[in-house]
Design a protein around this motif. Structure first.
Motif, short mmCIF file in Angstrom:
data_model
loop_
_atom_site.label_atom_id
_atom_site.label_comp_id
_atom_site.label_asym_id
_atom_site.label_seq_id
_atom_site.Cartn_x
_atom_site.Cartn_y
_atom_site.Cartn_z
N GLU A 1 9.47 0.69 -1.95
CA GLU A 1 8.72 -0.46 -2.46
C GLU A 1 8.21 -1.34 -1.32
O GLU A 1 7.07 -1.82 -1.36
CB GLU A 1 9.57 -1.24 -3.45
CG GLU A 1 9.75 -0.46 -4.74
CD GLU A 1 10.57 -1.19 -5.78
OE1 GLU A 1 10.86 -2.40 -5.60
OE2 GLU A 1 10.92 -0.54 -6.77
N LEU B 1 5.33 0.44 0.24
CA LEU B 1 4.17 0.35 -0.64
C LEU B 1 3.45 -0.99 -0.44
O LEU B 1 2.21 -1.02 -0.33
CB LEU B 1 4.58 0.53 -2.10
CG LEU B 1 3.46 0.42 -3.14
CD1 LEU B 1 2.37 1.45 -2.89
CD2 LEU B 1 4.04 0.57 -4.54
N GLU B 2 4.19 -2.06 -0.37
CA GLU B 2 3.58 -3.38 -0.12
C GLU B 2 2.84 -3.38 1.21
O GLU B 2 1.72 -3.89 1.32
CB GLU B 2 4.66 -4.47 -0.11
CG GLU B 2 5.26 -4.77 -1.46
CD GLU B 2 6.43 -5.73 -1.36
OE1 GLU B 2 6.54 -6.48 -0.36
OE2 GLU B 2 7.26 -5.73 -2.30
N ALA C 1 1.66 -0.76 2.87
CA ALA C 1 0.50 0.14 2.82
C ALA C 1 -0.65 -0.51 2.07
O ALA C 1 -1.82 -0.40 2.49
CB ALA C 1 0.89 1.46 2.16
N ARG C 2 -0.37 -1.21 0.99
CA ARG C 2 -1.43 -1.90 0.24
C ARG C 2 -2.11 -2.96 1.10
O ARG C 2 -3.32 -3.13 1.03
CB ARG C 2 -0.85 -2.56 -1.01
CG ARG C 2 -0.57 -1.60 -2.13
CD ARG C 2 0.01 -2.31 -3.32
NE ARG C 2 0.16 -1.38 -4.44
CZ ARG C 2 1.06 -1.52 -5.39
NH1 ARG C 2 1.91 -2.54 -5.38
NH2 ARG C 2 1.13 -0.63 -6.36
N GLU D 1 -4.66 -1.19 4.12
CA GLU D 1 -5.49 -0.03 3.83
C GLU D 1 -6.65 0.16 4.79
O GLU D 1 -7.22 1.23 4.86
CB GLU D 1 -5.98 -0.05 2.38
CG GLU D 1 -4.95 0.54 1.47
CD GLU D 1 -5.50 1.01 0.14
OE1 GLU D 1 -6.68 1.32 0.04
OE2 GLU D 1 -4.69 1.06 -0.80
N ASN E 1 -3.16 4.86 5.28
CA ASN E 1 -2.32 3.95 4.51
C ASN E 1 -2.63 4.05 3.01
O ASN E 1 -1.74 3.85 2.18
CB ASN E 1 -2.48 2.51 5.01
CG ASN E 1 -1.93 2.35 6.41
OD1 ASN E 1 -0.92 2.94 6.77
ND2 ASN E 1 -2.61 1.55 7.23
N ARG E 2 -3.86 4.38 2.67
CA ARG E 2 -4.21 4.59 1.26
C ARG E 2 -3.54 5.87 0.75
O ARG E 2 -3.02 5.90 -0.36
CB ARG E 2 -5.72 4.68 1.09
CG ARG E 2 -6.10 4.88 -0.36
CD ARG E 2 -7.58 4.65 -0.61
NE ARG E 2 -7.83 4.68 -2.03
CZ ARG E 2 -8.62 5.55 -2.62
NH1 ARG E 2 -9.29 6.43 -1.92
NH2 ARG E 2 -8.78 5.51 -3.93
N ARG F 1 -0.04 5.01 0.14
CA ARG F 1 0.06 4.21 -1.08
C ARG F 1 0.02 5.10 -2.32
O ARG F 1 0.85 4.97 -3.23
CB ARG F 1 -1.06 3.18 -1.15
CG ARG F 1 -1.05 2.38 -2.47
CD ARG F 1 -2.20 1.40 -2.57
NE ARG F 1 -3.51 2.00 -2.56
CZ ARG F 1 -4.12 2.54 -3.63
NH1 ARG F 1 -3.51 2.60 -4.79
NH2 ARG F 1 -5.34 3.04 -3.51
N GLU G 1 3.05 5.49 -4.91
CA GLU G 1 2.88 5.13 -6.31
C GLU G 1 3.32 6.28 -7.22
O GLU G 1 3.99 6.06 -8.23
CB GLU G 1 1.43 4.74 -6.60
CG GLU G 1 1.07 3.38 -6.03
CD GLU G 1 -0.40 3.04 -6.11
OE1 GLU G 1 -1.23 3.94 -6.43
OE2 GLU G 1 -0.75 1.86 -5.86
#
Length: 195
Positions: A68, A71-72, A74-75, A78, A175-176, A179, A183
């Motif tokens: 998690e 993920l933060e 990476a978002r 991007e 990074n996308r 992500r 996800e």
């Protein structure tokens, strides 16, 4: 779904091992090697990967309880260079996920493309040429003359895409890609836990 994700992980890691073996043979035959501590190629926001090849990393992060947070990150990044590249100033840096880094990171500097006639062309980092121009020029000559078999990006991309066609397709910003893989992994984990 868990079996499919773990199957994807095993398949991608097997291709990565073959890729590492091919680039090691190429490096040994040509004498090419990255300058110690160099991370210049990692400091490029245009580096791309597919969600499939980021699946081993996503599963590792999940297992460590770091998915998690990653993920933060990476978002938020991007359009920046890889969140796992630790910059040490100038061109210096290191990869903190080296064992599960994506294909482009394994190949760059030790692979190439084919021109419109199908002839191989080494696509090496400019820093390699700057570091040892004589070695780089000899490697380029050996590749062009067919004396040294060179790993080709497109060939390895096809191999990776075959592992999990549902996650293949054109590579996206690194990074996308991370992500998207995170996800998928986190969604599966939530369903598996009943959450």
């Amino acid at each position: 779904m868990a079996d499919r994700l773990h199957s994807t992980r095993r398949g991608i890691l097997a291709v990565f091992q073959e890729m590492d073996d091919a680039t090691a043979r190429f490096a040994a035959a040509t004498g090419l090697r990255c300058p110690d501590g160099c991370g210049a190629c990692c400091q490029n926001p245009a580096v791309s990967a597919t969600p499939a090849e980021m699946t081993p990393l996503a599963l590792d992060l999940l297992a460590r309880g770091e998915a998690e947070h990653a993920l933060e990150r990476a978002r938020a990044a991007e359009n920046a260079w890889c969140i796992f590249h630790h910059h040490h100033g100038g061109d210096a840096g290191r990869c903190s996920i080296y064992a599960v880094r994506p294909g482009v990171c394994r190949l760059f500097g030790f692979a190439g493309t084919r021109d419109k006639r199908g002839d191989p062309e080494l696509a090496a980092c400019w820093r390699l040429g700057e570091y040892r121009r004589d070695v780089m020029e000899r490697a380029q000559d050996d590749v062009a003359a067919g004396r040294v078999p060179m790993p080709v990006f497109a060939d390895w991309r096809r191999r990776l895409d075959q592992v999990d066609p549902s996650l293949s397709g054109p590579p996206v910003q690194i990074n996308r890609a991370l992500r998207l893989a995170l996800e998928r992994v986190l969604t599966h984990a939530a369903y598996a836990s009943g959450g």
